[in-house]
Design a protein around this motif. Sequence first.
Motif, PDB file in Angstrom:
ATOM      1  N   ARG A  54       0.840  -1.198   0.000  1.00 19.17           N
ATOM      2  CA  ARG A  54       0.000   0.000   0.000  1.00 19.17           C
ATOM      3  C   ARG A  54       0.872   1.243   0.000  1.00 19.17           C
ATOM      4  N   PHE A  98     -16.260   6.117   0.522  1.00 19.81           N
ATOM      5  CA  PHE A  98     -15.456   7.339   0.595  1.00 19.81           C
ATOM      6  C   PHE A  98     -15.826   8.277  -0.554  1.00 19.81           C
ATOM      7  N   LEU A  99     -15.985   7.732  -1.749  1.00 22.05           N
ATOM      8  CA  LEU A  99     -16.372   8.524  -2.911  1.00 22.05           C
ATOM      9  C   LEU A  99     -17.773   9.106  -2.743  1.00 22.05           C
ATOM     10  N   ILE A 129     -12.725   4.350 -10.078  1.00 20.95           N
ATOM     11  CA  ILE A 129     -11.976   4.853  -8.937  1.00 20.95           C
ATOM     12  C   ILE A 129     -11.249   3.678  -8.288  1.00 20.95           C
ATOM     13  N   SER A 178      -8.683   4.182  -5.692  1.00 22.36           N
ATOM     14  CA  SER A 178      -8.143   4.409  -4.356  1.00 22.36           C
ATOM     15  C   SER A 178      -8.757   5.642  -3.707  1.00 22.36           C
ATOM     16  N   LYS A 179      -8.725   5.645  -2.384  1.00 25.21           N
ATOM     17  CA  LYS A 179      -9.196   6.803  -1.630  1.00 25.21           C
ATOM     18  C   LYS A 179      -8.292   8.003  -1.855  1.00 25.21           C
ATOM     19  N   LYS A 180      -6.994   7.753  -2.029  1.00 26.87           N
ATOM     20  CA  LYS A 180      -6.059   8.858  -2.269  1.00 26.87           C
ATOM     21  C   LYS A 180      -6.380   9.569  -3.583  1.00 26.87           C
ATOM     22  N   SER A 181      -6.741   8.814  -4.608  1.00 29.14           N
ATOM     23  CA  SER A 181      -7.075   9.458  -5.878  1.00 29.14           C
ATOM     24  C   SER A 181      -8.343  10.296  -5.731  1.00 29.14           C
ATOM     25  N   ILE A 182      -9.282   9.833  -4.918  1.00 28.05           N
ATOM     26  CA  ILE A 182     -10.492  10.612  -4.641  1.00 28.05           C
ATOM     27  C   ILE A 182     -10.116  11.889  -3.888  1.00 28.05           C
ATOM     28  N   ALA A 226     -16.309   1.930  -8.292  1.00 25.06           N
ATOM     29  CA  ALA A 226     -15.197   1.941  -7.338  1.00 25.06           C
ATOM     30  C   ALA A 226     -14.705   0.523  -7.107  1.00 25.06           C
ATOM     31  N   SER A 259     -15.158   0.144   0.719  1.00 21.67           N
ATOM     32  CA  SER A 259     -14.740   1.323   1.495  1.00 21.67           C
ATOM     33  C   SER A 259     -14.389   2.487   0.571  1.00 21.67           C
ATOM     34  N   THR A 260     -13.809   2.199  -0.589  1.00 20.39           N
ATOM     35  CA  THR A 260     -13.513   3.250  -1.563  1.00 20.39           C
ATOM     36  C   THR A 260     -14.815   3.842  -2.099  1.00 20.39           C
TER      37      THR A 260
END
Length: 108
Positions: free
Chosen positions: A7, A94-95, A58, A60-64, A86, A90-91
């Motif tokens: 990760r 988050f989105l 989507i 990853s959460k980081k890309s979001i 997604a 969880s992603t």
Amino acid sequence: MNILVIRPSPTGEELVNDLNKIGIPSWHFSLFDFYPSFSSRSLSKKINELYRSKIILIFSKKSIYYTNLYLINNNLKWPVDAKYYAIGKSTAFFLYKYIKKKLFFLQK
């Protein structure tokens, strides 16, 4: 057994620390890292592609997080006409905080 966590930072290191604390030997090696881009030229080209997209995947959460940060800083919103997919529940959740519309994710 040893576990290799790939990760991105800092979540990769956090997971390794948690695993090591409970006695599971783990190492962290990130194949990639996320950083905000400061190049408005390349981001402006990509943002036009984003608004023309019919489907947005989507990963990853980081890309979001970084996309949302760029949109806010440029007084823009997430595209409303696209279908969002997604990778992971969880992603997807988050989105959903940002787009507030139906989206799809892989269920196990």
